[in-house]
Design an enzyme around this catalytic site. Structure first.
Site, PDB file in Angstrom:
ATOM      1  N   ASP A  42       3.370   1.472  -5.865  1.00  0.00           N
ATOM      2  CA  ASP A  42       2.898   2.760  -5.363  1.00  0.00           C
ATOM      3  C   ASP A  42       3.567   3.860  -6.182  1.00  0.00           C
ATOM      4  O   ASP A  42       4.800   3.894  -6.301  1.00  0.00           O
ATOM      5  CB  ASP A  42       3.256   2.936  -3.890  1.00  0.00           C
ATOM      6  CG  ASP A  42       2.566   1.911  -3.000  1.00  0.00           C
ATOM      7  OD1 ASP A  42       1.676   1.195  -3.492  1.00  0.00           O
ATOM      8  OD2 ASP A  42       2.934   1.821  -1.811  1.00  0.00           O
TER       9      ASP A  42
ATOM     10  N   ASP B  39      -6.782   1.779   7.192  1.00  0.00           N
ATOM     11  CA  ASP B  39      -5.385   2.015   7.550  1.00  0.00           C
ATOM     12  C   ASP B  39      -5.345   2.426   9.012  1.00  0.00           C
ATOM     13  O   ASP B  39      -5.987   3.410   9.402  1.00  0.00           O
ATOM     14  CB  ASP B  39      -4.792   3.114   6.674  1.00  0.00           C
ATOM     15  CG  ASP B  39      -4.980   2.827   5.191  1.00  0.00           C
ATOM     16  OD1 ASP B  39      -4.985   1.641   4.828  1.00  0.00           O
ATOM     17  OD2 ASP B  39      -5.118   3.785   4.412  1.00  0.00           O
TER      18      ASP B  39
END
Length: 241
Positions: free
Chosen positions: A13, A133
């Site tokens: 990330d 998510d």
């Protein structure tokens, strides 16, 4: 999209050009882990078959901001790559796929304009991973900051019908906290659709990886636990071999 065997996928990330792992998806909570290319190369050398790359700035701001870092990773590695964060248009996705990315991850764009999934899939079958998510059982978007009212299982069915190649399910409630996984949502999703479920969030040890596999996931994305050395990639791969 198919997985020949259960995969453990390291996360890279990227925020402000560096590897960052957030806690519960909260901006500003991240711990830095250095250069993205060095991290990606390390995971490939450790045996990764796929890398999970996320442009965190893109996820929060709505436009890709770390394209250079992701491009350098593509140049430096020769494994499968899935990329998310700030991909909002068909053109964004096509650019990445033509650049050599295997799968594009759509979150906010898929929720706001579901037809984008079908448009990209028509030209690049199996290439779209829809990111669901969930926070408190609700799908959230815009870098996990806005609720949608959507139920993950219902949403997964919708995107499977639209041609999604896989679902990436991240449990934001436990993301980055290394407190253990919650398998029931993964089990429900895996039972509800015929496309692969990629699980993410909460992995603290090898047992968590095994539990997600047993819950029906086709792969698991692991970030903080690998960077902190809770276990090695090889140990996780051996546990699910």
């Amino acid at each position: 999209m198919t997985f020949d065997a259960f995969e453990v996928v390291p996360a890279v990330d990227v925020q402000d050009g560096e590897v960052v792992q957030l806690v519960a998806g909260e901006r500003g909570t991240g711990r830095q882990y250095g250069d993205p290319v060095e991290a990606a190369t390390r995971w490939v050398e450790a045996g990764a078959e796929t890398l999970h790359l996320v442009d965190l700035d893109g996820a929060f701001e709505g436009a890709r901001a770390n394209a250079d870092a992701i491009g350098r990773i593509l140049d430096a590695t020769d494994v499968g790559v899935q990329v998310g964060g700030g991909i909002r248009t068909v053109e964004d996705a096509t650019d990445l796929l033509e650049r050599g990315v295997d799968r594009v991850i759509l979150g906010t764009a898929a929720v706001e304009t579901p037809e984008i999934v079908g448009e990209i899939s028509a030209e690049h079958p199996g290439s779209v991973v829809v990111s669901l998510d969930a926070k408190d059982g609700e799908v959230v978007v815009e870098g996990w900051t806005e609720g949608t009212g959507l139920d993950p299982v219902e949403a997964a069915g919708r995107y499977a019908d639209l041609g999604a190649g896989a679902i990436l399910f991240t449990n934001v409630d436990v993301e980055g906290q290394q407190t253990g996984v919650r398998t029931e949502p993964v089990r429900e999703l895996a039972a509800s659709v015929d496309i692969p479920i990629i699980a993410s969030g909460g992995v603290a040890d090898v047992e968590d990886v095994v539990e997600l596999r047993d819950a029906g996931a086709a792969a698991v994305v692991v970030g903080t636990a690998l960077y902190e050395g809770n276990f090695t990639l090889e140990e996780a791969q051996q546990a699910v071999a």
